[in-house]
Design a protein around this motif. Structure first.
Motif, mmCIF file in Angstrom:
data_model
loop_
_atom_site.group_PDB
_atom_site.id
_atom_site.type_symbol
_atom_site.label_atom_id
_atom_site.label_comp_id
_atom_site.label_asym_id
_atom_site.label_seq_id
_atom_site.Cartn_x
_atom_site.Cartn_y
_atom_site.Cartn_z
ATOM 1 N N ALA A 2 49.718 56.551 37.901
ATOM 2 C CA ALA A 2 48.562 57.429 37.772
ATOM 3 C C ALA A 2 47.453 56.724 36.998
ATOM 4 C CB ALA A 2 48.955 58.714 37.069
ATOM 5 N N GLU A 77 48.413 50.350 43.343
ATOM 6 C CA GLU A 77 48.399 51.747 42.904
ATOM 7 C C GLU A 77 48.202 52.611 44.145
ATOM 8 O OE1 GLU A 77 48.519 55.139 41.701
ATOM 9 O OE2 GLU A 77 48.434 53.916 39.887
ATOM 10 N N GLU A 79 47.492 55.639 44.500
ATOM 11 C CA GLU A 79 46.412 56.612 44.358
ATOM 12 C C GLU A 79 45.098 55.955 43.931
ATOM 13 O OE1 GLU A 79 47.694 59.900 41.923
ATOM 14 O OE2 GLU A 79 49.671 59.894 42.872
ATOM 15 N N SER A 94 44.288 47.051 44.923
ATOM 16 C CA SER A 94 43.805 48.384 44.590
ATOM 17 C C SER A 94 42.401 48.248 44.036
ATOM 18 C CB SER A 94 44.700 49.018 43.518
ATOM 19 O OG SER A 94 46.035 49.069 43.943
#
Length: 98
Positions: A2, A77, A79, A94
């Motif tokens: 996260a 990552e 997200e 990312s």
């Protein structure tokens, strides 16, 4: 995994907290444009619950390519704000947008 962003009104920076759920890992770091891809500069601290976490200040109004470095292996990552092909790494990185 996260990412939490906290924009600072008094400075042109954003505090970015990276959290990685890697209970079996020994070491985790975030490496990217904002720390010259240096695992030592991006080391995350292991928490009691087994996750790794750290907060870094980065200049805002910019995009940064990054990856997690988990026990010597690079990971993206899931997200991330976006993904960018990088010819040097011959892989996607990312992207953090702040």
């Amino acid at each position: 995994m996260a990412i939490k962003k906290q924009f600072i009104k008094s400075k042109p920076v954003c505090k970015v907290t990276f959290t990685v759920d890697a209970k079996e890992a020994q070491t985790v770091a975030v490496v990217g444009d904002f720390n010259s891809w240096n695992p030592e500069a991006g080391a995350l601290a292991k928490q009691k619950n087994g996750t790794f976490k750290a907060t870094f200040e980065v200049a805002k109004d910019a995009n940064y390519e990054f990856k997690y470095f988990v026990d010597g292996s690079y990971q993206n990552e899931p997200e991330a704000d976006a993904f960018q092909w990088n010819a040097f790494a011959n892989a996607e990185n990312s992207v953090l947008a702040v």
